[in-house]
Scaffold this active site. Structure first.
Site, PDB file in Angstrom:
ATOM      1  CB  CYS A 179      -3.643   3.023  -1.785  1.00 58.03           C
ATOM      2  SG  CYS A 179      -4.766   4.368  -1.470  1.00 58.03           S
ATOM      3  CG  ASP A 204       0.489  -2.456   6.117  1.00 61.46           C
ATOM      4  OD1 ASP A 204      -0.500  -2.588   6.870  1.00 61.46           O
ATOM      5  OD2 ASP A 204       0.397  -2.057   4.937  1.00 61.46           O
ATOM      6  CD  GLN A 231      -6.753  -4.519   4.016  1.00 63.95           C
ATOM      7  OE1 GLN A 231      -7.737  -5.215   4.240  1.00 63.95           O
ATOM      8  NE2 GLN A 231      -6.856  -3.244   3.691  1.00 63.95           N
ATOM      9  CG  HIS A 260      -1.877   1.030   1.402  1.00 65.36           C
ATOM     10  ND1 HIS A 260      -1.563   2.294   1.842  1.00 65.36           N
ATOM     11  CD2 HIS A 260      -3.210   1.041   1.165  1.00 65.36           C
ATOM     12  CE1 HIS A 260      -2.665   3.022   1.863  1.00 65.36           C
ATOM     13  NE2 HIS A 260      -3.676   2.284   1.459  1.00 65.36           N
ATOM     14  CE  LYS A 293      -7.375  -0.544   6.225  1.00 65.31           C
ATOM     15  NZ  LYS A 293      -8.261   0.187   5.341  1.00 65.31           N
TER      16      LYS A 293
END
Lengths: 405, 151
Positions: free
Chosen positions: A358, A194, A197, A117, A220
């Site tokens: 993104c 990261d 997700q 991303h 999220k």
């Protein structure tokens, strides 16, 4: 295993919009009533700023804020003091690149991937521009999975950091972070993850992974907007220079310019934080842990396999990640621009995302700039998938144009 | 006499027109020619990426072309625009662009001036796609403004 129909009743967005199929969970998730109640209670019953308030409501706010560190620490298996709250995961990744970047020099290398991303790319690009570091890309297969057996070759003495998504945001590829950490640590490189997700979709155990820095967003994982969580090995957090300076993060400063920072995590929390958001995040984490992250993951796998089997039967779609175990389905309807598909679906009361999501260097891997992403969560159902696939089968160029007439 | 606006109530005809301009866009090739002014609309959104070129001489738009990756509405609206504005004086073009923007914003407008562009009369109903219908038009508007500012 939880009962999805009972879960759905916990979410006002679902109750209030019974005909809306929400398949945009990669962008943000719905909030259960418990999260909304926690935020409302803060504003109804004990609104105050945190730190140093001597009166009862301020002490309550302090306690609630600190409680979130405990809950998140339990969720990802670390100590409270390793949990820092920032504005969102983008702020966390910028903090990491800034903090680590101070010790990076010309010729040093940071490894990332084509499936990252923007927020895990651009902060490193700035270091390339300003400090002359190298950015190199780790090998991925066509569906974004890290080729672990080729990873070792990426490391030479110049590699100081490898920064990867745990689960990639378009393809949903689930990277073997534990093994990445082993290899990276053998080469004295730090591992940044990261987990935007991944959080709320799989159980994350930072100690077992042995990851150095990991971050995610509250929104999220059924929590409120405005909160990013930064986890770090404590020594690393203590060495890292904060990107924001101000109130709440310093212990003292003098007219001559002397600054003494507080210890982590407070040193990364300059200014009044998103107190309501942090308080709501604890409720979200408790909610997810009650349902069970392993069960959530199992259910998502079941949904995805049902979904992908039906999608594969359509001849008007091209799917970019057919073999991913869980996570979004990234696809295009042949001959139709992704955004037009999304607009058409919106007229059928279906929410998806379209575009490049993104991930603007992903086209190097999958060969297309734009795709439609259908991302599900544990409150979605097979009945919704049936309706979705039916609408996709009817998505023709004429139908997408009629939307505008 | 039938009002031009009424002609565009025929859904099948409108769809045909849009499909045609999307699948076979007109003036859809850029030229390497220094006399053309060029505008790359890359930062307006992260989705549509359109370049428009205009040859403006003696106050007249002699040629208008475009290329790029874009959705149906961006492509068709830019294609129709090139046909509509080519050969017009800059003053006429400015008036047509103004009428088009009025239509896109769901205001009263002169439908006679817009010819085929009337096909976009309902785009305003898809609020998040209005930009798609104006990206090419904005490019020409900017080219004209730059031309006027630079003499």
């Amino acid at each position: 295993m939880f009962d999805v129909n009972s879960v759905r009743r916990d979410f006002p967005m679902i109750v209030n919009n019974p005909d809306l199929i929400y398949f945009d969970n990669g962008a943000t998730t719905y909030k259960p009533q418990a999260v909304i109640d926690a935020i409302t209670s803060f504003y109804h019953d004990y609104t105050s700023n945190i730190e140093r308030g001597e009166y009862p409501t301020a002490i309550m706010a302090d306690k609630a804020y600190m409680n979130t560190r405990k809950v998140i620490a339990r969720m990802i298996n670390c100590q409270d003091r390793q949990i820092c709250f920032m504005g969102n995961i983008t702020a966390c990744l910028n903090q990491i690149a800034y903090g680590l970047g101070r010790d990076l020099h010309e010729g040093d290398t940071v490894l990332i991937s084509y499936a990252e991303h923007a927020s895990n790319v651009l902060p490193w690009f700035r270091l390339k521009r300003d400090k002359g570091i190298n950015i190199r890309y780790v090998p991925l297969d066509m569906q974004g999975n890290l080729k672990l057996d080729e990873l070792e070759e990426c490391f030479d003495d110049s590699v100081k950091v490898i920064s990867l998504a745990y689960v990639t945001n378009v393809l949903g590829s689930h990277q073997p972070i534990r093994e990445v950490c082993k290899i990276a640590h053998r080469h004295d490189a730090l591992v940044v993850v990261d987990a935007a997700q991944a959080i709320g979709h799989i159980k994350i155990d930072v100690e077992d992974l042995d990851v150095d820095l990991l971050c995610f967003s509250s929104h999220k994982m059924c929590g409120p907007d405005g909160v990013g969580v930064l986890y770090g090995k404590y020594d690393l957090l203590q060495q890292m220079e904060p990107i924001l300076l101000g109130g709440g993060m310093n212990a003292r400063f003098e007219a001559d310019g002397t600054i003494i920072l507080k210890d982590a995590p407070e040193r990364f929390e300059a200014g009044t934080p998103d107190i309501e958001g942090v308080i709501g995040l604890a409720a979200a984490a408790e909610y997810l842990m009650n349902i069970g992250l392993d069960d959530i993951h199992e259910y998502e796998k079941e949904l995805r396999s049902y979904f992908i089997d039906k999608m594969k039967k359509l001849d008007n779609v091209e799917i970019y990640n057919p073999d991913i175990e869980a996570g979004p389905v990234a696809f295009n309807v042949k001959g139709i621009f992704a955004q037009d598909v999304a607009t058409y679906l919106s007229t059928k009361n279906i929410a998806v995302r379209s575009g490049n999501h993104c991930a603007k260097i992903l086209h190097n891997l999958i060969g297309v700039d734009q795709s439609v992403r259908a991302s599900l969560y544990f409150y979605n159902t097979k009945e919704e998938i049936d309706r979705f696939v039916d609408e996709i089968s009817k998505t023709t160029l004429e139908a997408t144009i009629d939307v505008f007439l | 006499m039938a009002n031009i606006k009424e002609l565009f109530n025929d859904q099948a005809l409108m769809r045909e027109l849009l499909l045609d301009h999307y699948q076979y866009p007109h003036n859809h090739e850029l030229v390497q020619d220094g006399t053309y002014l060029s505008k790359h609309m890359a930062s307006a959104s992260c989705i549509d990426d359109i370049t428009v070129q205009a040859d403006i001489e003696d106050g007249t738009i002699r040629d208008l072309r475009f290329d790029g990756v874009a959705c149906t509405i961006s492509t068709a609206s830019t294609s129709i625009m090139t046909e509509l504005l080519k050969g017009k004086t800059v003053e006429e073009a400015k008036r047509i662009i103004g009428e088009y923007m009025k239509m896109i914003n769901n205001e009263e407008y002169d439908s006679e001036a817009l010819e085929e562009a009337n096909v976009f009369q309902n785009v305003y109903k898809q609020a998040n796609r209005i930009k798609c219908a104006t990206i090419g038009w904005d490019a020409v508007k900017e080219i004209i403004e730059e031309k006027e500012n630079n003499g």
